[in-house]
Motif scaffolding. Structure first.
Motif, PDB file in Angstrom:
ATOM      1  N   MET A   1       0.778  -1.000   0.092  1.00 40.97           N
ATOM      2  CA  MET A   1       0.215  -0.038   0.029  1.00 40.97           C
ATOM      3  C   MET A   1       0.719   1.184  -0.065  1.00 40.97           C
ATOM      4  N   ASP A   2       1.858   1.267   0.753  1.00 41.53           N
ATOM      5  CA  ASP A   2       2.851   2.390   0.777  1.00 41.53           C
ATOM      6  C   ASP A   2       3.359   2.562  -0.503  1.00 41.53           C
ATOM      7  N   THR A   3       3.867   1.436  -1.357  1.00 40.85           N
ATOM      8  CA  THR A   3       4.722   1.669  -2.494  1.00 40.85           C
ATOM      9  C   THR A   3       3.509   2.006  -3.661  1.00 40.85           C
ATOM     10  N   CYS A   4       2.209   1.271  -3.689  1.00 41.47           N
ATOM     11  CA  CYS A   4       1.482   1.513  -4.752  1.00 41.47           C
ATOM     12  C   CYS A   4       0.418   2.596  -4.670  1.00 41.47           C
ATOM     13  N   LEU A   5       0.391   3.454  -3.356  1.00 47.25           N
ATOM     14  CA  LEU A   5      -0.297   4.442  -3.296  1.00 47.25           C
ATOM     15  C   LEU A   5      -0.180   5.459  -1.891  1.00 47.25           C
ATOM     16  N   PHE A   6      -0.096   4.982  -0.927  1.00 50.88           N
ATOM     17  CA  PHE A   6       0.176   6.085   0.172  1.00 50.88           C
ATOM     18  C   PHE A   6       1.408   6.920   0.077  1.00 50.88           C
ATOM     19  N   SER A   7       2.340   6.491  -0.486  1.00 50.84           N
ATOM     20  CA  SER A   7       3.448   7.207  -0.582  1.00 50.84           C
ATOM     21  C   SER A   7       3.547   8.370  -1.653  1.00 50.84           C
ATOM     22  N   ARG A   8       2.405   8.225  -2.500  1.00 53.77           N
ATOM     23  CA  ARG A   8       2.406   8.909  -4.031  1.00 53.77           C
ATOM     24  C   ARG A   8       1.158   9.970  -3.774  1.00 53.77           C
ATOM     25  N   ILE A   9       0.542  10.008  -2.835  1.00 57.55           N
ATOM     26  CA  ILE A   9      -0.410  11.094  -2.683  1.00 57.55           C
ATOM     27  C   ILE A   9      -0.488  11.684  -1.404  1.00 57.55           C
ATOM     28  N   ASN A  10      -1.212  12.649  -1.102  1.00 53.23           N
ATOM     29  CA  ASN A  10      -0.955  13.450  -0.020  1.00 53.23           C
ATOM     30  C   ASN A  10      -1.972  12.859   1.227  1.00 53.23           C
ATOM     31  N   ILE A  11      -1.954  11.719   1.494  1.00 54.30           N
ATOM     32  CA  ILE A  11      -2.748  11.109   2.649  1.00 54.30           C
ATOM     33  C   ILE A  11      -1.824  11.181   3.978  1.00 54.30           C
ATOM     34  N   ASP A  12      -2.444  11.552   4.906  1.00 53.46           N
ATOM     35  CA  ASP A  12      -1.897  11.418   6.297  1.00 53.46           C
ATOM     36  C   ASP A  12      -1.672  10.131   6.920  1.00 53.46           C
ATOM     37  N   LYS A  13      -0.610   9.240   6.904  1.00 49.57           N
ATOM     38  CA  LYS A  13      -0.420   8.051   7.178  1.00 49.57           C
ATOM     39  C   LYS A  13      -1.023   7.415   8.358  1.00 49.57           C
ATOM     40  N   ASN A  14      -1.041   8.500   9.376  1.00 48.04           N
ATOM     41  CA  ASN A  14      -1.724   8.178  10.631  1.00 48.04           C
ATOM     42  C   ASN A  14      -3.159   7.728  10.522  1.00 48.04           C
ATOM     43  N   ASN A  15      -3.600   8.272   9.279  1.00 48.41           N
ATOM     44  CA  ASN A  15      -5.166   7.842   9.145  1.00 48.41           C
ATOM     45  C   ASN A  15      -5.131   6.647   8.130  1.00 48.41           C
ATOM     46  N   THR A  16      -4.330   5.842   7.858  1.00 52.44           N
ATOM     47  CA  THR A  16      -4.198   4.462   7.174  1.00 52.44           C
ATOM     48  C   THR A  16      -4.070   3.301   8.216  1.00 52.44           C
ATOM     49  N   TYR A  17      -4.880   2.593   8.018  1.00 54.35           N
ATOM     50  CA  TYR A  17      -5.241   1.340   8.868  1.00 54.35           C
ATOM     51  C   TYR A  17      -4.931   0.078   8.135  1.00 54.35           C
ATOM     52  N   ILE A  18      -3.984  -0.784   8.732  1.00 57.19           N
ATOM     53  CA  ILE A  18      -3.806  -2.210   8.365  1.00 57.19           C
ATOM     54  C   ILE A  18      -3.428  -3.131   9.339  1.00 57.19           C
ATOM     55  N   PRO A  19      -4.107  -4.456   9.370  1.00 63.07           N
ATOM     56  CA  PRO A  19      -3.699  -5.252  10.621  1.00 63.07           C
ATOM     57  C   PRO A  19      -2.295  -5.426  10.685  1.00 63.07           C
ATOM     58  N   ASP A  20      -1.844  -5.572  11.769  1.00 62.17           N
ATOM     59  CA  ASP A  20      -0.494  -5.966  12.254  1.00 62.17           C
ATOM     60  C   ASP A  20      -0.146  -7.325  12.200  1.00 62.17           C
ATOM     61  N   GLY A  21       0.501  -7.891  11.286  1.00 62.74           N
ATOM     62  CA  GLY A  21       0.838  -8.998  11.022  1.00 62.74           C
ATOM     63  C   GLY A  21       1.788  -9.779  11.891  1.00 62.74           C
ATOM     64  N   VAL A  22       2.464  -9.075  12.719  1.00 62.23           N
ATOM     65  CA  VAL A  22       3.493  -9.508  13.583  1.00 62.23           C
ATOM     66  C   VAL A  22       3.263  -9.208  15.077  1.00 62.23           C
ATOM     67  N   CYS A  23       2.057  -8.796  15.268  1.00 65.61           N
ATOM     68  CA  CYS A  23       1.393  -8.647  16.733  1.00 65.61           C
ATOM     69  C   CYS A  23       1.455  -9.802  17.541  1.00 65.61           C
ATOM     70  N   LYS A  24       1.547  -9.500  18.950  1.00 67.31           N
ATOM     71  CA  LYS A  24       1.925 -10.509  19.754  1.00 67.31           C
ATOM     72  C   LYS A  24       0.570 -11.327  20.010  1.00 67.31           C
ATOM     73  N   ASP A  25      -0.333 -10.411  20.033  1.00 67.18           N
ATOM     74  CA  ASP A  25      -1.883 -11.288  20.469  1.00 67.18           C
ATOM     75  C   ASP A  25      -2.929 -10.940  19.093  1.00 67.18           C
ATOM     76  N   ALA A  26      -2.787 -11.852  18.313  1.00 67.37           N
ATOM     77  CA  ALA A  26      -3.617 -11.854  17.268  1.00 67.37           C
ATOM     78  C   ALA A  26      -5.168 -11.604  17.237  1.00 67.37           C
ATOM     79  N   GLU A  27      -5.937 -12.143  18.463  1.00 63.73           N
ATOM     80  CA  GLU A  27      -7.222 -12.082  18.714  1.00 63.73           C
ATOM     81  C   GLU A  27      -7.417 -10.545  19.232  1.00 63.73           C
ATOM     82  N   ALA A  28      -6.525 -10.108  19.995  1.00 67.57           N
ATOM     83  CA  ALA A  28      -6.475  -8.619  20.523  1.00 67.57           C
ATOM     84  C   ALA A  28      -6.394  -7.697  19.395  1.00 67.57           C
TER      85      ALA A  28
END
Length: 244
Positions: free
Chosen positions: A84-111
């Motif tokens: 997403m960063d390569t194909c869109l986010f880094s190429r437009i003026n979006i605030d990356k704090n407003n972009t949400y993607i699941p964390d694939g390396v989180c310690k607690d997947a259910e949480a």
């Protein structure tokens, strides 16, 4: 259900991008549900072009992505964060704090799944959700099964999905075997859905999804019950829609 027949992949992207662009113009703080893979790349390229030409402003837009592989960090070049960063986010003026993607390396997947649901709810829900469709009818990473899973969850990927995704990796053994994905219920809450489909290889599953029975064995078939679905597909992908 609305169907737009595109002349080719590029035209498919242009048509879908027009729908998304209209939403951004009419509702500058809209929430876009985004997808990865090959299907939406042309759509993103058109949105980038129109941003560069001064027609679109993404500064207030929020985004939520469908899914992420379990075990891949944000800087892994096969992660959906990286895509997403390569194909869109880094190429437009979006605030990356407003972009949400699941964390694939989180310690607690259910949480993480619970937190992701809360994030979407706190944003006010998804205005437009972009989808592709897998060869087995999956949307997001909701694989065929005995029931429709409603909420964001961890899913074990089927062999067919792993096989389909191996083209993005050096070897099939490197393809992650599980992912965090929005659930069917979460997807169905989106106010509008755009499905992008191209190529003869998707013709059979597209027809089964929208002309066949509604069944969790074809997860995309649930979209028959959604009040505002738009299919943007080329002629080859639509070739079997009148056969079933």
């Amino acid at each position: 259900m609305n169907i737009y027949k595109a002349s080719d992949y590029e035209d498919m992207g242009r048509i879908a991008a027009k729908i998304i662009a209209a939403e951004v113009v009419l509702k500058p703080d809209c929430v876009l549900g985004l997808a990865t893979g090959s299907s939406p790349v042309s759509t993103y390229e058109h949105l980038i072009k129109w941003y560069e030409e001064g027609y679109l402003d993404f500064s207030k837009v929020k985004t939520v992505n469908l899914d992420e592989y379990v075990g891949l960090s944000e800087d892994n070049d096969q992660s959906y964060h990286y895509f997403m960063d390569t194909c869109l986010f880094s190429r437009i003026n979006i605030d990356k704090n407003n972009t949400y993607i699941p964390d694939g390396v989180c310690k607690d997947a259910e949480a993480e799944c619970d937190d992701y649901e809360k994030k979407i709810e706190n944003l006010g829900g998804i205005d437009i959700q972009v989808l592709g469709i897998g060869q087995n009818g999956h949307i997001g990473f909701n694989e065929p099964g005995k029931s429709f899973v409603k909420r964001t969850h961890v899913v074990e990927l089927t062999k067919s999905t792993i096989e389909a995704n191996k083209r993005f990796f050096e070897d099939v053994s490197m393809v992650p075997t599980s992912a965090i994905t929005m659930g069917i219920g979460t997807i169905m809450k989106a106010r509008k859905i755009i499905m992008l489909v191209n190529g003869e290889g998707k013709a059979d599953i597209l027809a089964r999804a929208f002309k066949g029975d509604i069944t969790p064995e074809v997860p995309a078939s649930i979209l028959q019950l959604h009040p505002d679905v738009t299919i943007v597909a080329d002629e080859a992908a639509l070739s079997r829609m009148n056969e079933i």
